[in-house]
Write an enzyme that holds these catalytic residues in place. Structure first.
Site, PDB file in Angstrom:
ATOM      1  N   HIS A 159       0.836  -1.205   0.000  1.00 16.17           N
ATOM      2  CA  HIS A 159       0.000   0.000   0.000  1.00 16.17           C
ATOM      3  C   HIS A 159       0.874   1.259   0.000  1.00 16.17           C
ATOM      4  CE1 HIS A 159      -3.647   2.370   1.098  1.00 16.17           C
ATOM      5  NE2 HIS A 159      -2.755   3.137   1.699  1.00 16.17           N
ATOM      6  N   GLU A 160       1.821   1.305   0.927  1.00 18.90           N
ATOM      7  CA  GLU A 160       2.692   2.490   1.018  1.00 18.90           C
ATOM      8  C   GLU A 160       3.580   2.599  -0.230  1.00 18.90           C
ATOM      9  OE1 GLU A 160       1.744   4.512   3.109  1.00 18.90           O
ATOM     10  OE2 GLU A 160       0.647   3.183   4.458  1.00 18.90           O
ATOM     11  N   HIS A 167       1.758   4.556  -2.744  1.00 16.71           N
ATOM     12  CA  HIS A 167       1.913   5.999  -2.489  1.00 16.71           C
ATOM     13  C   HIS A 167       3.305   6.463  -2.919  1.00 16.71           C
ATOM     14  CE1 HIS A 167      -1.850   6.671  -0.433  1.00 16.71           C
ATOM     15  NE2 HIS A 167      -1.600   5.795   0.514  1.00 16.71           N
ATOM     16  N   GLU A 192      -4.747   7.798  -2.965  1.00 15.49           N
ATOM     17  CA  GLU A 192      -5.258   6.521  -2.470  1.00 15.49           C
ATOM     18  C   GLU A 192      -5.555   5.567  -3.632  1.00 15.49           C
ATOM     19  OE1 GLU A 192      -4.807   6.325   0.634  1.00 15.49           O
ATOM     20  OE2 GLU A 192      -5.736   4.401   1.048  1.00 15.49           O
TER      21      GLU A 192
HETATM   22 ZN    ZN Z   1      -3.062   5.204   1.908  1.00 17.01          ZN
END
Ligand code: ZN
Length: 504
Positions: A268-269, A272, A298
């Site tokens: 997830h990171e 980003h 997101e």
């Molecule tokens: Zn996030």
């Protein structure tokens, strides 16, 4: 470009650099800070915040904006030149500048004091599971949020302003419409899965040594495309991603009995981080080198975390590597059991523990609460009852205490209203991008099976990352997918991924 424009960019970069230093101090505070060093760090951070605010509100920026406006005014009325670089920089920088200078310094300081007190108030109230102890802070935050919107000229559209701060161009009315359609499709899917006899085995994740987890997630995130020469990953209590340009700091956390937590939070990171690494470095410090808002951010983290890394093609490549790292732990686990565990669906009261099918219902709940709070339909004192009723309606679960209900999230203690919807808008956008890119490149699954993610990343770079803040989320989605932002792709994606697993 003109001398005024060059000088404007130089001022913007100066403010940006101070912001990155503050960000780095914040990262260090969560990753490295010795226990008794907090007071000194607080002083450093406060001074940096002051310097950053002074640089961002520098009257010279206002003067240069006016000068550049005269120079680009022949472009202003011309719709065709809407996305000329100089015009984008001027337009977005002006918006930022006004947000900084229209708020009185005393108001900003008061909000910072309130947020600090409210954070501790929230933590204590959560510890005692006593919403009443937190309510006065929330009342005050709500009042200040309305005041802030008024300062910025949003009149009685305070909630729209709060949303616009996170996702420029988005409104409560638009979100209401999107969420209603999403909810109508999602609730039947959730109910059907809840009634399914299929259950993922969660007992299989026991005793996964942290060092091997660390090696595995490093391999995964590197293969996805994260550039470790311009970033790093460390450990913190809550995973996050900080930084921009040539220095991205991601964090994760490890639990020997929950290897998927560190793996998927890292992915997830990484999503980003890939977005920030893909922003045009040459435009760093200007709006063209900045991300397009929380929802778009997101969409990037979710696309890699969910659409990509929960897919069969991803696991076709990584399963043998995962087993190599943990041969004994996975000896008695079949491929199908592993894949089902990766895609476990089970309702929970806690948003951050939620699977991706239920997740959006947690967000719809929070949006509904915020919308009613701002419209005056709901009083702060009645929040726990409203929360619990919505929880039962949407998730089929009623919180047993405020701690696992209305007090679970940190966001409102910082006055961060309008933030939650970004998570769900990002999920919608991720799924919409997913269908668009697969239509363009039907061979993506074959790439993934070979551990090759370059084609997908290249497409995201060109279509999303390199655009910086050129377009608002709605416009960006329209340009990239040819359609308005819609929940229909998220619903289709969830159906296609989870129905074969749970509704056989
Ligand atoms: Zn996030």
């Amino acid at each position: 470009m003109s001398a005024a424009y060059e000088r404007l960019v130089a001022r913007l970069k100066r403010a940006h650099i101070l912001g990155t230093v503050a960000g780095l101090l914040g990262w260090d505070e969560q990753v490295n800070l010795p226990p008794d060093s907090a007071d000194q760090r607080a002083e450093q951070s406060a001074l940096l915040a002051e310097l950053h605010h002074a640089a961002a509100s520098d009257p010279e920026i206002g003067r240069l904006l006016a000068e550049v406006e005269k120079e680009v005014c022949h472009l202003l009325s011309d719709k065709l030149s809407e996305d000329v670089d100089e015009k984008v920089v001027w337009r977005e920088a002006k918006k930022d500048y006004e947000r900084v200078v229209k708020l009185p310094a005393e108001f900003v300081a008061e909000k910072a004091r309130l947020s600090s007190a409210a954070y501790h108030g929230w933590a204590a109230a959560k510890g005692k599971s006593d919403f009443g102890a937190f309510a006065p802070f929330l009342e005050k935050h709500l009042e200040m949020a309305k005041q802030e919107a008024a300062y910025l000229g949003w009149g009685d559209r305070a909630y729209d302003y709060a949303i616009d701060k996170h996702d420029p161009g988005m409104t409560a009315a638009k979100i209401t419409e999107l969420f209603a359609e999403l909810k109508a499709g999602l609730v039947p899917l959730v109910r059907a899965i809840a009634a399914s006899p299929v259950r993922a085995r969660t007992d299989i994740f026991k005793g996964f040594p942290v060092e091997a987890q660390r090696e595995f997630l490093r391999e995964v995130t590197e293969r996805l495309g994260f550039n470790y020469r311009r970033g790093r990953i460390d450990v913190s209590l809550h995973p996050f991603c900080e930084g921009s340009g040539a220095d991205i700091r991601m964090t994760t956390r490890f639990d020997a009995d929950n290897p998927l937590d560190s793996l998927f939070s890292s992915i997830h990171e990484t999503g980003h981080g890939l977005y920030e690494q893909g922003l045009p470095l040459a435009a760093q410090g200007t709006p063209l080198g900045q991300n397009a808002g929380m929802g778009v951010h997101e969409s990037q983290s979710r696309l890699w975390e969910n659409q990509v890394s929960r897919s069969r093609a991803f696991w076709a490549f990584f399963e043998p590597r995962f087993r190599e790292k943990f041969p004994a732990q996975l000896a008695a686990v079949s491929s199908e059991e592993l894949y089902l565990a990766v895609n476990e669906v089970a309702p929970t009261l806690i948003r951050v523990d939620s699977d991706e099918v239920h997740y959006n219902l947690h967000i719809i709940l929070r949006f509904e609460i915020e919308r009613r709070l701002f419209s005056g339909e709901l009083a702060v004192a009645d929040l726990p009852a409203a929360w619990n009723a919505l929880s039962q309606e949407l998730l089929g679960l009623t919180p047993t205490s405020d701690k696992v209900g209305v007090l679970q999230d940190v966001h409102w203690s910082g006055g961060a209203f309008g933030y939650f919807p970004s998570y769900c808008l990002g999920n919608m956008m991720a799924a919409q991008l997913w269908f668009a890119v697969r239509a363009k490149y039907p061979e993506l699954d074959t790439d993934f099976e070979k551990g090759d993610f370059a084609r997908l990343l290249g497409w995201l770079r060109a279509e999303i990352h390199e655009q910086g803040r050129r377009y608002e989320m709605g416009e960006l989605v329209r340009r990239v997918t040819g359609e308005e932002l819609t929940p229909k792709y998220l619903l289709r994606y969830l159906q296609e991924r989870y129905a074969p697993l749970y509704l056989k």
